[in-house]
Write an enzyme that holds these catalytic residues in place. Structure first.
Site, PDB file in Angstrom:
ATOM      1  N   LYS A   1     -69.605 -73.708  45.904  1.00  0.00           N
ATOM      2  CA  LYS A   1     -70.635 -74.509  46.600  1.00  0.00           C
ATOM      3  C   LYS A   1     -70.274 -75.993  46.651  1.00  0.00           C
ATOM      4  CE  LYS A   1     -72.572 -76.539  42.887  1.00  0.00           C
ATOM      5  NZ  LYS A   1     -72.823 -77.958  42.662  1.00  0.00           N
TER       6      LYS A   1
ATOM      7  N   THR B   1     -77.079 -78.418  46.488  1.00  0.00           N
ATOM      8  CA  THR B   1     -75.974 -79.374  46.561  1.00  0.00           C
ATOM      9  C   THR B   1     -75.747 -79.864  47.992  1.00  0.00           C
ATOM     10  OG1 THR B   1     -75.051 -78.107  44.734  1.00  0.00           O
ATOM     11  CG2 THR B   1     -73.647 -79.779  45.653  1.00  0.00           C
TER      12      THR B   1
HETATM   13  O1  LIG Z   1     -73.966 -78.780  40.254  1.00  0.00           O
HETATM   14  C1  LIG Z   1     -74.817 -79.565  40.519  1.00  0.00           C
HETATM   15  C2  LIG Z   1     -76.204 -79.185  40.831  1.00  0.00           C
HETATM   16  O2  LIG Z   1     -76.446 -77.842  40.537  1.00  0.00           O
HETATM   17  C3  LIG Z   1     -74.476 -81.002  40.590  1.00  0.00           C
HETATM   18  O3  LIG Z   1     -73.902 -81.238  41.829  1.00  0.00           O
HETATM   19  P1  LIG Z   1     -72.912 -82.462  42.023  1.00  0.00           P
HETATM   20  O4  LIG Z   1     -71.779 -82.275  41.038  1.00  0.00           O
HETATM   21  O5  LIG Z   1     -72.474 -82.378  43.441  1.00  0.00           O
HETATM   22  O6  LIG Z   1     -73.691 -83.721  41.729  1.00  0.00           O
END
Ligand SMILES: O=C(CO)COP(=O)(O)O
Ligand SMILES: NC(=O)C1=CN([C@@H]2O[C@H](COP(=O)(O)OP(=O)(O)OC[C@H]3O[C@@H](n4cnc5c(N)ncnc54)[C@H](OP(=O)(O)O)[C@@H]3O)[C@@H](O)[C@H]2O)C=CC1
Length: 331
Positions: A191, A248
């Site tokens: 993701k 995300t």
């Molecule tokens: O994994 C995450 C939310 O579940 C955090 O996302 P980011 O690392 O893109 O900030």
């Protein structure tokens, strides 16, 4: 009565600190470890992680240490360092562990050079431990603030997964348990790469319709990859797959989305490892390489990888995606 009364957290970044607070809120004894003694001393003095999670008090009873031996005495350990550091930290911990201690990977990536998923890294580096995974839609700042959050914890041994869910769960942090380790770890890794694509689209001001199309087709890629590597479909459609993809891809609170947004807005590529951690930057080439090995198409992930590697300009990448041959909408 939980079988994991003392929770160790390896890595005092944003997510490690938030998880330490969540475990304390669940009533566990908690040890928060950082490799840097100065960082430990600063957190002990201020009861705050100014470097990674400023403004959030570290729960008073959490023991902060730079001593791996203290961490190793806990009954289950959350491994909350980036994927690129997971092997080193697990190996350093291995000799000190009581056999059968769950080591719960909380990183979201795939190891470059080895194609190893995060629980495979833990299993290789610390063979006497029980590998597990915790993943799902959960920003550190939300969890640290005690906002309602739900994630999945998985281990091949269902009793271990259920025990970890019981030990970590509270009214604001709900854990579902699973035995589909592979599905949970693939969702979290894939993701991040797809969120960079959606960030790029927003940076380019393509609008909400384009973002929805990219997120949906991105999920088709995540699902295809997951099924090829042994994940269960229901896991990929669950919290750690679709759920985390939606979160995300949803906006700039995500560091991966933000990286894409900056690129889409015309900013240059950052130097690898500079700025806030965006795991998708490191995962993109390995994800795309593994997709090729499995003979599956991931055009959005491949475009992200090509842009990040400087092989394609943004406009070329976008045109390439939009002019792909028309096809039936099947998975
Ligand atoms: O994994 C995450 C939310 O579940 C955090 O996302 P980011 O690392 O893109 O900030
Ligand atoms: N932030 C979030 O909202 C979420 C993050 N994650 C995942 O968790 C993982 C960690 O992310 P996050 O906490 O945000 O990252 P941060 O950048 O905030 O922190 C990274 C932490 O890892 C430590 N670290 C890095 N390299 C090493 C090493 N070689 N040895 C020991 N420690 C090391 C750092 O140490 P030090 O403190 O000593 O500098 C720091 O504490 C990532 O895979 C991320 O995708 C998952 C869900 C949510």
């Amino acid at each position: 009565m939980t079988c994991y009364s003392a929770i160790g957290v390896a890595g005092a970044g944003a997510w490690g600190t938030a998880l330490a607070n969540a475990a304390a809120r669940a009533g566990r004894r908690v040890v928060l470890w950082t490799v840097f003694p100065d960082h430990a001393q600063d957190m002990i003095r201020t009861r705050e992680n100014k470097m990674f999670l400023p403004g959030v008090p570290i729960a008073p009873d959490i023991e902060i240490t730079a001593d791996l031996a203290v961490l190793a005495e806990t009954s289950a350990i959350l491994m909350v360092v980036p994927t690129g550091a997971l092997r080193e930290v697990s190996a350093n911990l291995a000799a000190r562990l009581r056999p059968g201690t769950p080591l719960v990977a909380c990183a979201k990536g795939i190891e470059r050079g080895t194609d190893r998923f995060v629980t495979e890294i833990v299993a290789e580096a610390a063979p006497s431990a029980i590998p597990a995974i915790l993943s799902g839609p959960s920003f550190a700042t939300d969890v640290a603030a005690g906002l309602p959050t739900a994630v999945t914890v998985a281990s091949v041994d269902e009793a271990v997964a259920a025990g970890l869910a019981e030990a970590m769960g509270s009214a604001s942090f709900r854990l579902y348990h699973s035995t589909d380790v592979r599905g949970v770890e693939i969702g979290g890794a894939a993701k991040n790469v797809l969120a960079i694509a959606v960030g790029i689209a927003h940076g380019r001001k393509f609008g909400a319709s384009a973002a929805a199309a990219l997120t949906t087709r991105g999920f088709a890629e995540l699902r295809r990859f997951g099924l090829a590597y042994g994940a269960r479909p229901e896991t990929l459609a669950g919290l750690s797959g679709l759920g985390d993809l939606i979160l995300t891809c949803g906006g700039p609170q995500s560091r991966n989305f933000s990286l894409g947004f900056r690129l889409g807005s015309g900013e240059p590529l950052p130097a690898p490892g500079s700025g806030p951690l965006a795991e998708g930057f490191f995962t993109a080439p390995v994800l795309v390489g593994m997709a090729a090995k499995a003979g599956i198409e991931m055009p959005i992930a491949a475009a992200v990888d090509a842009v990040l590697a400087g092989r394609l300009g943004l406009d070329e990448a976008i045109t390439g995606l939009l002019t792909r041959p028309q096809k039936a909408e099947i998975g």
